[in-house]
Design a protein around this motif. Sequence first.
Motif, PDB file in Angstrom:
ATOM      1  N   THR A   2      -1.953   5.760  11.427  1.00 15.32           N
ATOM      2  CA  THR A   2      -0.844   5.089  10.766  1.00 15.32           C
ATOM      3  C   THR A   2      -1.350   3.835  10.074  1.00 15.32           C
ATOM      4  O   THR A   2      -1.706   2.869  10.737  1.00 15.32           O
ATOM      5  CB  THR A   2       0.251   4.705  11.774  1.00 15.32           C
ATOM      6  OG1 THR A   2       0.656   5.871  12.464  1.00 15.32           O
ATOM      7  CG2 THR A   2       1.437   4.076  11.081  1.00 15.32           C
ATOM      8  N   VAL A   3      -1.412   3.894   8.786  1.00 12.09           N
ATOM      9  CA  VAL A   3      -1.871   2.733   8.040  1.00 12.09           C
ATOM     10  C   VAL A   3      -0.774   2.162   7.145  1.00 12.09           C
ATOM     11  O   VAL A   3      -0.888   1.037   6.682  1.00 12.09           O
ATOM     12  CB  VAL A   3      -3.143   3.029   7.207  1.00 12.09           C
ATOM     13  CG1 VAL A   3      -4.320   3.311   8.106  1.00 12.09           C
ATOM     14  CG2 VAL A   3      -2.925   4.153   6.233  1.00 12.09           C
ATOM     15  N   HIS A   4       0.282   2.934   6.916  1.00 13.62           N
ATOM     16  CA  HIS A   4       1.416   2.444   6.137  1.00 13.62           C
ATOM     17  C   HIS A   4       2.399   1.802   7.093  1.00 13.62           C
ATOM     18  O   HIS A   4       2.601   2.292   8.200  1.00 13.62           O
ATOM     19  CB  HIS A   4       2.131   3.594   5.406  1.00 13.62           C
ATOM     20  CG  HIS A   4       1.325   4.190   4.307  1.00 13.62           C
ATOM     21  ND1 HIS A   4       1.333   3.689   3.035  1.00 13.62           N
ATOM     22  CD2 HIS A   4       0.459   5.228   4.299  1.00 13.62           C
ATOM     23  CE1 HIS A   4       0.519   4.409   2.286  1.00 13.62           C
ATOM     24  NE2 HIS A   4      -0.025   5.344   3.026  1.00 13.62           N
ATOM     25  N   GLY A   5       2.999   0.719   6.672  1.00 11.99           N
ATOM     26  CA  GLY A   5       3.969   0.091   7.553  1.00 11.99           C
ATOM     27  C   GLY A   5       4.919  -0.816   6.810  1.00 11.99           C
ATOM     28  O   GLY A   5       4.755  -1.102   5.617  1.00 11.99           O
ATOM     29  N   LYS A   6       5.918  -1.267   7.562  1.00 11.99           N
ATOM     30  CA  LYS A   6       6.913  -2.182   7.028  1.00 11.99           C
ATOM     31  C   LYS A   6       7.425  -3.000   8.200  1.00 11.99           C
ATOM     32  O   LYS A   6       7.724  -2.448   9.260  1.00 11.99           O
ATOM     33  CB  LYS A   6       8.036  -1.386   6.369  1.00 11.99           C
ATOM     34  CG  LYS A   6       9.158  -2.245   5.828  1.00 11.99           C
ATOM     35  CD  LYS A   6      10.070  -1.471   4.908  1.00 11.99           C
ATOM     36  CE  LYS A   6      11.127  -0.707   5.624  1.00 11.99           C
ATOM     37  NZ  LYS A   6      12.174  -0.185   4.731  1.00 11.99           N
ATOM     38  N   GLU A 122      -0.093  -1.258   3.339  1.00 12.27           N
ATOM     39  CA  GLU A 122      -0.992  -0.160   3.685  1.00 12.27           C
ATOM     40  C   GLU A 122      -2.286  -0.796   4.151  1.00 12.27           C
ATOM     41  O   GLU A 122      -2.978  -1.477   3.384  1.00 12.27           O
ATOM     42  CB  GLU A 122      -1.243   0.747   2.478  1.00 12.27           C
ATOM     43  CG  GLU A 122      -2.148   1.913   2.794  1.00 12.27           C
ATOM     44  CD  GLU A 122      -2.403   2.810   1.589  1.00 12.27           C
ATOM     45  OE1 GLU A 122      -3.206   3.740   1.742  1.00 12.27           O
ATOM     46  OE2 GLU A 122      -1.820   2.586   0.505  1.00 12.27           O
ATOM     47  N   LYS A 123      -2.589  -0.630   5.433  1.00 13.70           N
ATOM     48  CA  LYS A 123      -3.768  -1.244   6.028  1.00 13.70           C
ATOM     49  C   LYS A 123      -5.035  -0.511   5.582  1.00 13.70           C
ATOM     50  O   LYS A 123      -5.002   0.685   5.317  1.00 13.70           O
ATOM     51  CB  LYS A 123      -3.678  -1.191   7.559  1.00 13.70           C
ATOM     52  CG  LYS A 123      -2.478  -1.923   8.122  1.00 13.70           C
ATOM     53  CD  LYS A 123      -2.514  -1.983   9.636  1.00 13.70           C
ATOM     54  CE  LYS A 123      -1.790  -0.831  10.258  1.00 13.70           C
ATOM     55  NZ  LYS A 123      -1.691  -0.969  11.733  1.00 13.70           N
ATOM     56  N   LEU A 124      -6.140  -1.238   5.533  1.00 19.60           N
ATOM     57  CA  LEU A 124      -7.428  -0.629   5.213  1.00 19.60           C
ATOM     58  C   LEU A 124      -7.953   0.202   6.382  1.00 19.60           C
ATOM     59  O   LEU A 124      -8.701   1.151   6.173  1.00 19.60           O
ATOM     60  CB  LEU A 124      -8.454  -1.697   4.828  1.00 19.60           C
ATOM     61  CG  LEU A 124      -8.232  -2.369   3.472  1.00 19.60           C
ATOM     62  CD1 LEU A 124      -9.230  -3.499   3.257  1.00 19.60           C
ATOM     63  CD2 LEU A 124      -8.333  -1.361   2.334  1.00 19.60           C
ATOM     64  N   SER A 125      -7.539  -0.156   7.607  1.00 21.41           N
ATOM     65  CA  SER A 125      -7.950   0.614   8.783  1.00 21.41           C
ATOM     66  C   SER A 125      -6.908   0.462   9.884  1.00 21.41           C
ATOM     67  O   SER A 125      -6.079  -0.446   9.843  1.00 21.41           O
ATOM     68  CB  SER A 125      -9.319   0.154   9.296  1.00 21.41           C
ATOM     69  OG  SER A 125      -9.209  -1.106   9.929  1.00 21.41           O
ATOM     70  N   GLU A 126      -6.966   1.324  10.875  1.00 16.43           N
ATOM     71  CA  GLU A 126      -6.026   1.261  11.993  1.00 16.43           C
ATOM     72  C   GLU A 126      -6.195  -0.009  12.814  1.00 16.43           C
ATOM     73  O   GLU A 126      -5.274  -0.425  13.503  1.00 16.43           O
ATOM     74  CB  GLU A 126      -6.202   2.479  12.910  1.00 16.43           C
ATOM     75  CG  GLU A 126      -5.487   3.702  12.415  1.00 16.43           C
ATOM     76  CD  GLU A 126      -5.463   4.805  13.456  1.00 16.43           C
ATOM     77  OE1 GLU A 126      -5.122   4.526  14.622  1.00 16.43           O
ATOM     78  OE2 GLU A 126      -5.777   5.933  13.088  1.00 16.43           O
ATOM     79  N   GLU A 127      -7.369  -0.617  12.781  1.00 15.61           N
ATOM     80  CA  GLU A 127      -7.644  -1.807  13.577  1.00 15.61           C
ATOM     81  C   GLU A 127      -6.886  -3.034  13.071  1.00 15.61           C
ATOM     82  O   GLU A 127      -6.711  -4.006  13.793  1.00 15.61           O
ATOM     83  CB  GLU A 127      -9.143  -2.112  13.612  1.00 15.61           C
ATOM     84  CG  GLU A 127      -9.961  -1.118  14.430  1.00 15.61           C
ATOM     85  CD  GLU A 127     -10.158   0.231  13.724  1.00 15.61           C
ATOM     86  OE1 GLU A 127     -10.327   0.256  12.484  1.00 15.61           O
ATOM     87  OE2 GLU A 127     -10.100   1.258  14.422  1.00 15.61           O
ATOM     88  N   VAL A 128      -6.460  -3.012  11.826  1.00 17.58           N
ATOM     89  CA  VAL A 128      -5.730  -4.143  11.255  1.00 17.58           C
ATOM     90  C   VAL A 128      -4.353  -4.211  11.919  1.00 17.58           C
ATOM     91  O   VAL A 128      -3.648  -3.209  12.013  1.00 17.58           O
ATOM     92  CB  VAL A 128      -5.591  -3.992   9.718  1.00 17.58           C
ATOM     93  CG1 VAL A 128      -4.706  -5.087   9.145  1.00 17.58           C
ATOM     94  CG2 VAL A 128      -6.956  -3.995   9.059  1.00 17.58           C
TER      95      VAL A 128
END
Length: 159
Positions: A2-6, A122-128
């Motif tokens: 999951t890299v997209h979020g709000k 949209e995150k560059l990686s899941e760790e963000v």
Amino acid sequence: MTVHGKVETDVEIKAPADKFHQVISCRPHHISNMSPGTVRGVDLHDGDWGKAGSIICWSYTHDGETKVAKEVIEAIDNEKNLTRFRVIEGDLMKLYKNFVFVVQATPKEGGGSIIRWTLEFEKLSEEVTEPYSLLQLCTHLSKDIDLHLMEQAQVQAQA
């Protein structure tokens, strides 16, 4: 993955929605005077203040560090008191592929307003991590703008 979020937050203020919207959409360069601990400056790089398509650059303090964000104003809807900024360069792009700030001021029955900040990313990686500390910054900024607008209204009422 999951890299997209709000993430969203609502901030209750005393100032009228249209006055808050005018600051965010048309006079962001004044915000450094209203919230000097958060916003160090806002410069116009292309276009005109208060016009969709214009590019502005924010210098701000986040998590104790000075950062920058170059943004294009994607939309200004004066009827809905809504402004949409897309980050195109700066510190946020080190963590996110895409980042959008949506600010909407809604009048409250009986006076005041609700300011809704929506951060789409949209995150560059899941760790963000999710940008919750940026939501806190937006809350603080809203309260500083509110305080300034209410002080300004009080001065005008006394004049």
